[in-house]
Design a protein around this motif. Sequence first.
Motif, PDB file in Angstrom:
ATOM      1  N   GLY A 213       0.663  -1.082  -0.239  1.00  0.00           N
ATOM      2  CA  GLY A 213      -0.080  -0.093  -0.119  1.00  0.00           C
ATOM      3  C   GLY A 213       0.935   1.400   0.117  1.00  0.00           C
ATOM      4  N   GLY A 214       0.381   2.336   0.577  1.00  0.00           N
ATOM      5  CA  GLY A 214       0.926   3.425   0.671  1.00  0.00           C
ATOM      6  C   GLY A 214       2.345   3.424   1.269  1.00  0.00           C
ATOM      7  N   ALA A 215       2.606   2.834   2.361  1.00  0.00           N
ATOM      8  CA  ALA A 215       4.127   2.794   3.090  1.00  0.00           C
ATOM      9  C   ALA A 215       4.682   1.721   2.327  1.00  0.00           C
ATOM     10  CB  ALA A 215       3.656   2.251   4.572  1.00  0.00           C
TER      11      ALA A 215
ATOM     12  N   PHE B  71       4.697  -9.115  -1.773  1.00  0.00           N
ATOM     13  CA  PHE B  71       3.495  -9.848  -1.526  1.00  0.00           C
ATOM     14  C   PHE B  71       2.286  -8.885  -1.037  1.00  0.00           C
ATOM     15  CE2 PHE B  71       0.763 -12.239   1.714  1.00  0.00           C
ATOM     16  CZ  PHE B  71       0.081 -12.867   0.866  1.00  0.00           C
ATOM     17  N   ASP B  72       0.977  -8.955  -1.216  1.00  0.00           N
ATOM     18  CA  ASP B  72      -0.162  -8.448  -0.688  1.00  0.00           C
ATOM     19  C   ASP B  72      -1.188  -9.473  -0.742  1.00  0.00           C
ATOM     20  OD1 ASP B  72      -0.596  -5.290  -0.236  1.00  0.00           O
ATOM     21  OD2 ASP B  72      -2.335  -6.474  -0.400  1.00  0.00           O
ATOM     22  N   VAL B  73      -2.176  -9.197   0.433  1.00  0.00           N
ATOM     23  CA  VAL B  73      -3.200 -10.107   0.293  1.00  0.00           C
ATOM     24  C   VAL B  73      -4.305  -9.661  -0.640  1.00  0.00           C
ATOM     25  CG1 VAL B  73      -3.320 -10.825   2.908  1.00  0.00           C
ATOM     26  CG2 VAL B  73      -4.222  -8.695   2.331  1.00  0.00           C
TER      27      VAL B  73
ATOM     28  N   ARG C  18      -2.758  -5.252  -5.712  1.00  0.00           N
ATOM     29  CA  ARG C  18      -1.885  -4.161  -5.161  1.00  0.00           C
ATOM     30  C   ARG C  18      -0.478  -4.546  -5.547  1.00  0.00           C
ATOM     31  NH1 ARG C  18      -2.977  -0.190  -0.657  1.00  0.00           N
ATOM     32  NH2 ARG C  18      -5.331  -0.116  -0.866  1.00  0.00           N
TER      33      ARG C  18
ATOM     34  N   THR D 196       2.242  -3.797   6.388  1.00  0.00           N
ATOM     35  CA  THR D 196       0.830  -3.854   6.524  1.00  0.00           C
ATOM     36  C   THR D 196       0.513  -3.144   7.766  1.00  0.00           C
ATOM     37  OG1 THR D 196       0.551  -5.923   7.752  1.00  0.00           O
ATOM     38  CG2 THR D 196       1.125  -6.072   5.516  1.00  0.00           C
TER      39      THR D 196
ATOM     40  N   MET E  97      -0.591  -4.517  10.397  1.00  0.00           N
ATOM     41  CA  MET E  97      -0.699  -5.518  11.675  1.00  0.00           C
ATOM     42  C   MET E  97       0.266  -5.481  12.573  1.00  0.00           C
ATOM     43  SD  MET E  97      -1.689  -9.249   9.537  1.00  0.00           S
ATOM     44  CE  MET E  97      -2.051  -9.948  11.192  1.00  0.00           C
TER      45      MET E  97
ATOM     46  N   MET F 130      -0.225  -3.183  14.919  1.00  0.00           N
ATOM     47  CA  MET F 130      -0.781  -1.965  15.487  1.00  0.00           C
ATOM     48  C   MET F 130      -1.866  -2.234  16.487  1.00  0.00           C
ATOM     49  SD  MET F 130      -1.395   0.576  12.216  1.00  0.00           S
ATOM     50  CE  MET F 130      -1.553   2.148  13.212  1.00  0.00           C
TER      51      MET F 130
ATOM     52  N   VAL G 172       7.286  -1.375   9.511  1.00  0.00           N
ATOM     53  CA  VAL G 172       7.032  -0.014   9.107  1.00  0.00           C
ATOM     54  C   VAL G 172       6.018   0.667  10.397  1.00  0.00           C
ATOM     55  CG1 VAL G 172       7.003   0.048   6.638  1.00  0.00           C
ATOM     56  CG2 VAL G 172       4.766  -0.240   7.723  1.00  0.00           C
ATOM     57  N   VAL G 173       5.312  -0.245  10.925  1.00  0.00           N
ATOM     58  CA  VAL G 173       4.548   0.210  12.019  1.00  0.00           C
ATOM     59  C   VAL G 173       5.105   0.633  13.183  1.00  0.00           C
ATOM     60  CG1 VAL G 173       2.899  -0.866  13.795  1.00  0.00           C
ATOM     61  CG2 VAL G 173       2.865  -1.591  11.495  1.00  0.00           C
ATOM     62  N   TYR G 174       5.033   1.748  13.733  1.00  0.00           N
ATOM     63  CA  TYR G 174       5.707   2.672  14.875  1.00  0.00           C
ATOM     64  C   TYR G 174       5.060   2.949  16.075  1.00  0.00           C
ATOM     65  CZ  TYR G 174       3.664   6.795  12.752  1.00  0.00           C
ATOM     66  OH  TYR G 174       2.944   7.732  12.330  1.00  0.00           O
TER      67      TYR G 174
ATOM     68  N   GLY H 169       9.717   0.862  13.040  1.00  0.00           N
ATOM     69  CA  GLY H 169       9.185   1.803  12.341  1.00  0.00           C
ATOM     70  C   GLY H 169       9.423   3.185  12.641  1.00  0.00           C
TER      71      GLY H 169
ATOM     72  N   MET I 162      11.795   5.561  10.347  1.00  0.00           N
ATOM     73  CA  MET I 162      11.359   6.093   8.937  1.00  0.00           C
ATOM     74  C   MET I 162      10.363   7.174   9.240  1.00  0.00           C
ATOM     75  SD  MET I 162       8.630   3.752   6.598  1.00  0.00           S
ATOM     76  CE  MET I 162       7.997   4.530   5.304  1.00  0.00           C
ATOM     77  N   ALA I 163       9.898   6.871  10.569  1.00  0.00           N
ATOM     78  CA  ALA I 163       8.748   8.200  11.003  1.00  0.00           C
ATOM     79  C   ALA I 163       9.576   9.365  11.282  1.00  0.00           C
ATOM     80  CB  ALA I 163       7.875   7.516  12.156  1.00  0.00           C
TER      81      ALA I 163
HETATM   82  P1  NAD Z   1      -2.311   0.960   3.332  1.00  0.00           P
HETATM   83  O1  NAD Z   1      -3.603   0.473   3.634  1.00  0.00           O
HETATM   84  O2  NAD Z   1      -2.122   1.700   2.217  1.00  0.00           O
HETATM   85  O3  NAD Z   1      -1.616  -0.428   2.826  1.00  0.00           O
HETATM   86  C1  NAD Z   1      -1.390  -1.578   3.508  1.00  0.00           C
HETATM   87  C2  NAD Z   1      -1.486  -2.928   2.616  1.00  0.00           C
HETATM   88  O4  NAD Z   1      -1.339  -3.804   3.312  1.00  0.00           O
HETATM   89  C3  NAD Z   1      -2.889  -2.945   1.710  1.00  0.00           C
HETATM   90  O5  NAD Z   1      -2.317  -3.251   0.361  1.00  0.00           O
HETATM   91  C4  NAD Z   1      -3.101  -4.245   2.311  1.00  0.00           C
HETATM   92  O6  NAD Z   1      -3.956  -5.245   1.386  1.00  0.00           O
HETATM   93  C5  NAD Z   1      -2.169  -5.053   2.588  1.00  0.00           C
HETATM   94  N1  NAD Z   1      -2.381  -6.047   3.879  1.00  0.00           N
HETATM   95  C6  NAD Z   1      -2.938  -5.915   4.901  1.00  0.00           C
HETATM   96  N2  NAD Z   1      -2.943  -7.140   5.709  1.00  0.00           N
HETATM   97  C7  NAD Z   1      -2.082  -7.820   4.976  1.00  0.00           C
HETATM   98  C8  NAD Z   1      -1.407  -9.122   5.378  1.00  0.00           C
HETATM   99  N3  NAD Z   1      -1.787  -9.655   6.350  1.00  0.00           N
HETATM  100  N4  NAD Z   1      -0.357  -9.689   4.556  1.00  0.00           N
HETATM  101  C9  NAD Z   1      -0.325  -9.042   3.377  1.00  0.00           C
HETATM  102  N5  NAD Z   1      -0.691  -7.954   2.835  1.00  0.00           N
HETATM  103  C10 NAD Z   1      -1.554  -7.169   3.929  1.00  0.00           C
HETATM  104  O7  NAD Z   1      -1.581   1.384   4.511  1.00  0.00           O
HETATM  105  P2  NAD Z   1      -0.078   2.289   4.673  1.00  0.00           P
HETATM  106  O8  NAD Z   1      -0.611   3.575   4.556  1.00  0.00           O
HETATM  107  O9  NAD Z   1       0.348   1.411   3.744  1.00  0.00           O
HETATM  108  O10 NAD Z   1       0.226   1.837   6.320  1.00  0.00           O
HETATM  109  C11 NAD Z   1       0.421   0.663   6.654  1.00  0.00           C
HETATM  110  C12 NAD Z   1       1.014   0.805   8.101  1.00  0.00           C
HETATM  111  O11 NAD Z   1       2.431   1.513   7.898  1.00  0.00           O
HETATM  112  C13 NAD Z   1       0.421   1.535   9.121  1.00  0.00           C
HETATM  113  O12 NAD Z   1       0.815   0.817  10.233  1.00  0.00           O
HETATM  114  C14 NAD Z   1       0.830   2.815   9.066  1.00  0.00           C
HETATM  115  O13 NAD Z   1       0.809   3.582  10.278  1.00  0.00           O
HETATM  116  C15 NAD Z   1       2.472   2.463   8.615  1.00  0.00           C
HETATM  117  N6  NAD Z   1       3.464   3.762   8.173  1.00  0.00           N
HETATM  118  C16 NAD Z   1       4.284   4.132   8.798  1.00  0.00           C
HETATM  119  C17 NAD Z   1       5.085   4.998   8.550  1.00  0.00           C
HETATM  120  C18 NAD Z   1       6.621   5.378   8.996  1.00  0.00           C
HETATM  121  O14 NAD Z   1       7.110   6.308   8.911  1.00  0.00           O
HETATM  122  N7  NAD Z   1       7.254   4.368   9.775  1.00  0.00           N
HETATM  123  C19 NAD Z   1       4.826   5.574   7.271  1.00  0.00           C
HETATM  124  C20 NAD Z   1       3.632   5.385   6.673  1.00  0.00           C
HETATM  125  C21 NAD Z   1       2.711   4.391   7.330  1.00  0.00           C
END
Ligand code: NAD
Length: 282
Positions: free
Chosen positions: A135-137, A156-158, A162, A201, A203, A205, A227-229, A250, A253-254
């Motif tokens: 996803g975004g991260a 890999f993504d579920v 994506r 992902t 997961m 949090m 990436v989770v922080y 994470g 990165m933050a």
């Molecule tokens: P998002 O929803 O854009 O992307 C998450 C992706 O993970 C989705 O494509 C989803 O389909 C996939 N996914 C979910 N569960 C899964 C699993 N069990 N197995 C495989 N794929 C799975 O979310 P995001 O914006 O990318 O944020 C994800 C995490 O990153 C959040 O916890 C966010 O807080 C964290 N984040 C951290 C920073 C940082 O600076 N450390 C920056 C951005 C986001």
Amino acid sequence: PERRYLVGLIGAGITQSFTPLLHEVEAAALGLDYEYRIIDLIDLGKQAEDVGELLADARRTGFSAMNITHPCKQVVLDVVDRLDPRAEHLGAVNLVVFEDEGLVGYNTDWMGFRDGLIAGLSGVSFDRVVQIGCGGAGAATAYALLSSGVGRLDLFDVDPARAADLARRMGQHFSGSTIAIVGRDELTEMIANASGVVHATPMGMKHHPGLAFDVELLRADAWVSDVVYRPLETELIRLARNAGHPVLDGGRMAVGQAYASLQIITGEEPDRERMEEHFRSL
Ligand code: NAD
């Protein structure tokens, strides 16, 4: 007269964000007149698509720049007048600077992750990396990994679409690396062969408990990055560290994205380690 900076963050559900404190405390240490405000879509009853209107208002009000977070990082691509090439390549914007020529979009998430790899995982192998979550991260981590010269990146993504989208996008800019999409049935084998795994992902949090993969699959010398922080010490980081794997949480990165944002906005040189220490004390 001294320049006054007014900066903000646009996103949904961000009232608890540490970002204002990170920016304001470091800016004060640099002797800058700098204020950072939260602009929460939920409080305003606004949608992601309203980000253009919010940015126009902010510019009129005298803001210098605006960080952008979930769920606006992609929508804002269509709103800016110019895109930093790296933000364009990875397909997300987390910083808009109001320059004379118009709104300029940057991405500092990937810079934060890249700097974290250098500072927190020095000496490890980047030969074969598996990334879970596209996803975004995940767009930012993949871009940083490939920029750092990863030999092979398995995505890999579920949601398989994506992973496919990200692989296609990255393939356009990194022809020197192998970029592959991994199905669920191949994931175990790919993890067992990887020199490192990046978890991107939600997961781990508070509201997304659990683990996206089994740490016991890892090669003895494999590293793990999350990436989770919030929390900084996720279950994944705890289990991997206890099993002796090099880990990157994470937090780097933050902090790194805040550091790079502050640098671009002000043209000053923030003290990264001071920001890191401050973040870890919050
Ligand atoms: P998002 O929803 O854009 O992307 C998450 C992706 O993970 C989705 O494509 C989803 O389909 C996939 N996914 C979910 N569960 C899964 C699993 N069990 N197995 C495989 N794929 C799975 O979310 P995001 O914006 O990318 O944020 C994800 C995490 O990153 C959040 O916890 C966010 O807080 C964290 N984040 C951290 C920073 C940082 O600076 N450390 C920056 C951005 C986001």
